[in-house]
Motif scaffolding. Structure first.
Motif, PDB file in Angstrom:
ATOM      1  N   LEU A  55      60.286  44.276  40.822  1.00 27.80           N
ATOM      2  CA  LEU A  55      59.513  43.035  40.873  1.00 27.80           C
ATOM      3  C   LEU A  55      59.465  42.525  42.302  1.00 27.80           C
ATOM      4  CD1 LEU A  55      61.018  41.282  37.730  1.00 27.80           C
ATOM      5  CD2 LEU A  55      58.893  42.558  37.883  1.00 27.80           C
ATOM      6  N   GLU A  56      58.280  42.198  42.746  1.00 28.29           N
ATOM      7  CA  GLU A  56      58.092  41.745  44.120  1.00 28.29           C
ATOM      8  C   GLU A  56      57.671  40.284  44.136  1.00 28.29           C
ATOM      9  OE1 GLU A  56      55.239  44.275  45.956  1.00 28.29           O
ATOM     10  OE2 GLU A  56      56.353  46.105  45.519  1.00 28.29           O
ATOM     11  N   GLU A  57      58.257  39.534  45.043  1.00 25.06           N
ATOM     12  CA  GLU A  57      57.885  38.125  45.200  1.00 25.06           C
ATOM     13  C   GLU A  57      56.776  38.023  46.232  1.00 25.06           C
ATOM     14  OE1 GLU A  57      60.998  35.151  45.336  1.00 25.06           O
ATOM     15  OE2 GLU A  57      62.448  36.710  44.845  1.00 25.06           O
ATOM     16  N   ILE A  58      55.603  38.521  45.868  1.00 23.24           N
ATOM     17  CA  ILE A  58      54.473  38.493  46.801  1.00 23.24           C
ATOM     18  C   ILE A  58      53.268  37.867  46.120  1.00 23.24           C
ATOM     19  CG2 ILE A  58      55.212  40.501  48.133  1.00 23.24           C
ATOM     20  CD1 ILE A  58      53.179  42.157  46.533  1.00 23.24           C
ATOM     21  N   GLU A  59      52.365  37.392  46.938  1.00 19.31           N
ATOM     22  CA  GLU A  59      51.116  36.826  46.429  1.00 19.31           C
ATOM     23  C   GLU A  59      50.176  37.978  46.087  1.00 19.31           C
ATOM     24  OE1 GLU A  59      49.867  33.448  46.500  1.00 19.31           O
ATOM     25  OE2 GLU A  59      51.905  32.742  46.808  1.00 19.31           O
ATOM     26  N   VAL A  60      49.397  37.782  45.044  1.00 20.11           N
ATOM     27  CA  VAL A  60      48.376  38.768  44.711  1.00 20.11           C
ATOM     28  C   VAL A  60      47.244  38.624  45.713  1.00 20.11           C
ATOM     29  CG1 VAL A  60      46.710  39.483  42.952  1.00 20.11           C
ATOM     30  CG2 VAL A  60      48.999  38.753  42.281  1.00 20.11           C
ATOM     31  N   SER A  61      46.780  39.754  46.242  1.00 17.49           N
ATOM     32  CA  SER A  61      45.731  39.745  47.257  1.00 17.49           C
ATOM     33  C   SER A  61      44.454  39.092  46.739  1.00 17.49           C
ATOM     34  CB  SER A  61      45.430  41.185  47.682  1.00 17.49           C
ATOM     35  OG  SER A  61      44.272  41.229  48.476  1.00 17.49           O
ATOM     36  N   ASP A  62      43.698  38.456  47.648  1.00 15.97           N
ATOM     37  CA  ASP A  62      42.429  37.823  47.292  1.00 15.97           C
ATOM     38  C   ASP A  62      41.399  38.832  46.811  1.00 15.97           C
ATOM     39  OD1 ASP A  62      43.339  35.310  47.857  1.00 15.97           O
ATOM     40  OD2 ASP A  62      42.512  35.259  49.880  1.00 15.97           O
ATOM     41  N   ARG A  63      41.565  40.092  47.191  1.00 17.31           N
ATOM     42  CA  ARG A  63      40.569  41.080  46.770  1.00 17.31           C
ATOM     43  C   ARG A  63      40.814  41.587  45.355  1.00 17.31           C
ATOM     44  NH1 ARG A  63      42.532  46.343  50.203  1.00 17.31           N
ATOM     45  NH2 ARG A  63      43.539  47.317  48.439  1.00 17.31           N
ATOM     46  N   TYR A  64      41.929  41.187  44.749  1.00 18.96           N
ATOM     47  CA  TYR A  64      42.214  41.577  43.369  1.00 18.96           C
ATOM     48  C   TYR A  64      41.677  40.527  42.408  1.00 18.96           C
ATOM     49  CZ  TYR A  64      45.561  44.717  45.641  1.00 18.96           C
ATOM     50  OH  TYR A  64      46.149  45.661  46.432  1.00 18.96           O
ATOM     51  N   THR A  65      41.328  40.946  41.227  1.00 14.97           N
ATOM     52  CA  THR A  65      40.790  40.045  40.212  1.00 14.97           C
ATOM     53  C   THR A  65      41.301  40.483  38.855  1.00 14.97           C
ATOM     54  OG1 THR A  65      38.756  39.192  39.237  1.00 14.97           O
ATOM     55  CG2 THR A  65      38.697  41.450  39.993  1.00 14.97           C
ATOM     56  N   ASN A  66      41.227  39.594  37.862  1.00 14.71           N
ATOM     57  CA  ASN A  66      41.616  40.028  36.516  1.00 14.71           C
ATOM     58  C   ASN A  66      40.402  40.199  35.615  1.00 14.71           C
ATOM     59  OD1 ASN A  66      40.921  37.455  35.688  1.00 14.71           O
ATOM     60  ND2 ASN A  66      42.999  36.816  35.235  1.00 14.71           N
ATOM     61  N   LEU A  67      39.245  39.709  36.022  1.00 17.57           N
ATOM     62  CA  LEU A  67      37.955  39.901  35.355  1.00 17.57           C
ATOM     63  C   LEU A  67      37.834  39.293  33.951  1.00 17.57           C
ATOM     64  CD1 LEU A  67      36.832  43.564  36.207  1.00 17.57           C
ATOM     65  CD2 LEU A  67      36.190  41.456  37.316  1.00 17.57           C
ATOM     66  N   ILE A  68      38.930  38.995  33.268  1.00 16.38           N
ATOM     67  CA  ILE A  68      38.834  38.476  31.904  1.00 16.38           C
ATOM     68  C   ILE A  68      38.001  37.192  31.905  1.00 16.38           C
ATOM     69  CG2 ILE A  68      40.113  37.527  29.928  1.00 16.38           C
ATOM     70  CD1 ILE A  68      40.493  40.520  30.227  1.00 16.38           C
ATOM     71  N   GLY A  69      36.988  37.162  31.060  1.00 17.92           N
ATOM     72  CA  GLY A  69      36.103  35.999  30.964  1.00 17.92           C
ATOM     73  C   GLY A  69      34.895  36.069  31.876  1.00 17.92           C
ATOM     74  N   ASP A  70      34.864  37.024  32.813  1.00 19.16           N
ATOM     75  CA  ASP A  70      33.716  37.143  33.709  1.00 19.16           C
ATOM     76  C   ASP A  70      32.489  37.620  32.930  1.00 19.16           C
ATOM     77  OD1 ASP A  70      35.481  36.457  35.663  1.00 19.16           O
ATOM     78  OD2 ASP A  70      35.138  38.211  36.926  1.00 19.16           O
ATOM     79  N   GLU A  71      31.327  37.085  33.281  1.00 18.90           N
ATOM     80  CA  GLU A  71      30.082  37.497  32.637  1.00 18.90           C
ATOM     81  C   GLU A  71      29.647  38.860  33.152  1.00 18.90           C
ATOM     82  OE1 GLU A  71      27.142  34.490  33.391  1.00 18.90           O
ATOM     83  OE2 GLU A  71      27.800  33.294  31.677  1.00 18.90           O
ATOM     84  N   VAL A  72      29.040  39.650  32.264  1.00 16.52           N
ATOM     85  CA  VAL A  72      28.470  40.945  32.630  1.00 16.52           C
ATOM     86  C   VAL A  72      26.962  40.822  32.439  1.00 16.52           C
ATOM     87  CG1 VAL A  72      28.386  43.405  32.118  1.00 16.52           C
ATOM     88  CG2 VAL A  72      30.537  42.161  31.887  1.00 16.52           C
ATOM     89  N   VAL A  73      26.212  40.991  33.542  1.00 14.13           N
ATOM     90  CA  VAL A  73      24.755  40.866  33.494  1.00 14.13           C
ATOM     91  C   VAL A  73      24.116  42.096  34.120  1.00 14.13           C
ATOM     92  CG1 VAL A  73      24.786  38.337  33.577  1.00 14.13           C
ATOM     93  CG2 VAL A  73      24.634  39.623  35.693  1.00 14.13           C
ATOM     94  N   THR A  74      22.870  42.372  33.712  1.00  8.32           N
ATOM     95  CA  THR A  74      22.123  43.472  34.308  1.00  8.32           C
ATOM     96  C   THR A  74      21.512  43.006  35.623  1.00  8.32           C
ATOM     97  OG1 THR A  74      20.082  42.889  33.169  1.00  8.32           O
ATOM     98  CG2 THR A  74      21.563  44.413  32.024  1.00  8.32           C
ATOM     99  N   GLU A  75      20.884  43.929  36.342  1.00  9.73           N
ATOM    100  CA  GLU A  75      20.254  43.600  37.626  1.00  9.73           C
ATOM    101  C   GLU A  75      19.176  42.533  37.470  1.00  9.73           C
ATOM    102  OE1 GLU A  75      19.823  47.373  40.305  1.00  9.73           O
ATOM    103  OE2 GLU A  75      19.735  47.991  38.190  1.00  9.73           O
ATOM    104  N   SER A  76      18.519  42.492  36.313  1.00  4.45           N
ATOM    105  CA  SER A  76      17.477  41.488  36.087  1.00  4.45           C
ATOM    106  C   SER A  76      18.048  40.177  35.563  1.00  4.45           C
ATOM    107  CB  SER A  76      16.432  42.025  35.101  1.00  4.45           C
ATOM    108  OG  SER A  76      17.028  42.259  33.837  1.00  4.45           O
ATOM    109  N   GLY A  77      19.378  40.096  35.384  1.00  2.05           N
ATOM    110  CA  GLY A  77      20.014  38.857  34.963  1.00  2.05           C
ATOM    111  C   GLY A  77      20.236  38.724  33.469  1.00  2.05           C
ATOM    112  N   GLU A  78      19.993  39.786  32.696  1.00  2.83           N
ATOM    113  CA  GLU A  78      20.187  39.718  31.244  1.00  2.83           C
ATOM    114  C   GLU A  78      21.680  39.756  30.919  1.00  2.83           C
ATOM    115  OE1 GLU A  78      18.197  41.483  27.261  1.00  2.83           O
ATOM    116  OE2 GLU A  78      18.302  42.831  28.965  1.00  2.83           O
ATOM    117  N   LEU A  79      22.142  38.777  30.159  1.00  3.67           N
ATOM    118  CA  LEU A  79      23.560  38.681  29.798  1.00  3.67           C
ATOM    119  C   LEU A  79      23.910  39.712  28.740  1.00  3.67           C
ATOM    120  CD1 LEU A  79      26.296  37.132  29.971  1.00  3.67           C
ATOM    121  CD2 LEU A  79      25.419  35.677  28.125  1.00  3.67           C
TER     122      LEU A  79
END
Length: 196
Positions: A55-79
């Motif tokens: 176990l490391e006492e470090i901050e999670v990098s800003d470039r990491y994400t957990n994605l849960i709850g993020d919307e998934v859309v197509t290039e034309s914006g369709e959800l």
């Protein structure tokens, strides 16, 4: 929480807390980061490590994400839905699929809602709380289960919604300034300016 690097398509590690409020994801006490490289065995109900020095006492990098709850859309914006879960290799952390549904909370049983599997290679871009995938992706999603709501005719995939999110441009407010778009009422009869 699971942290991943979407650019590398890899699970980087987990946030670990000393304790959790029963039945919630709310942690308390000291929290640590557990890199996936330090995991000896990843099971369905437990994660085994060699010792507590993993176990490391470090901050999670800003470039990491957990994605849960993020919307998934197509290039034309369709959800297409929201990220609910992942499928990844437990040893390497390689991410294979995102599990999406109309409801992202893992506390809503999947027996109630339909879930779909999305190949991570279809991701074009990752924005703030939004993933953009290739056009026509809804035709290539693999349905994992047909939820009870869909079986009863009470639910359907977001891309099959009857409601069109139309906007119309109102009359300019002053001079040549444009007003903001307003949602049209799809149930009202169209109105036209009086020609007289």
């Amino acid at each position: 929480e699971v942290w991943l690097d979407v650019d590398q398509r890899t699970i980087m590690g987990f946030s670990v807390a000393q304790g959790f409020l029963p039945g919630t994801p709310i942690g308390f006490g000291e929290s640590f980061t557990l890199p996936i490289t330090e995991i000896a065995l990843l099971g369905p109900d437990a994660i085994l490590v060699d010792n507590e020095t993993s176990l490391e006492e470090i901050e999670v990098s800003d470039r990491y994400t957990n994605l849960i709850g993020d919307e998934v859309v197509t290039e034309s914006g369709e959800l297409l839905g929201k990220v609910r879960d992942y499928r990844f290799d437990a040893k390497s952390g390689e991410l294979f699929y995102l599990i999406i549904s109309s409801v992202s909370s893992p506390y809503v049983p999947s027996v109630l809602i339909s879930t779909y599997e999305l190949d991570v290679n279809e991701i074009i871009a990752v924005g703030r709380e939004k993933l953009i995938v290739t056009e026509g992706m809804e035709e290539r999603l693999t349905q994992l289960n047909r939820g009870l709501l869909e079986q009863l005719g009470l639910g359907k995939p977001p891309w099959e919604s009857d409601y069109d999110d139309d906007f119309f441009q109102p009359t300019p407010i002053s001079g040549n300034a444009l007003g903001s778009g307003q949602r049209s009422n799809p149930y009202a009869a169209p109105s036209y300016p009086d020609p007289y």
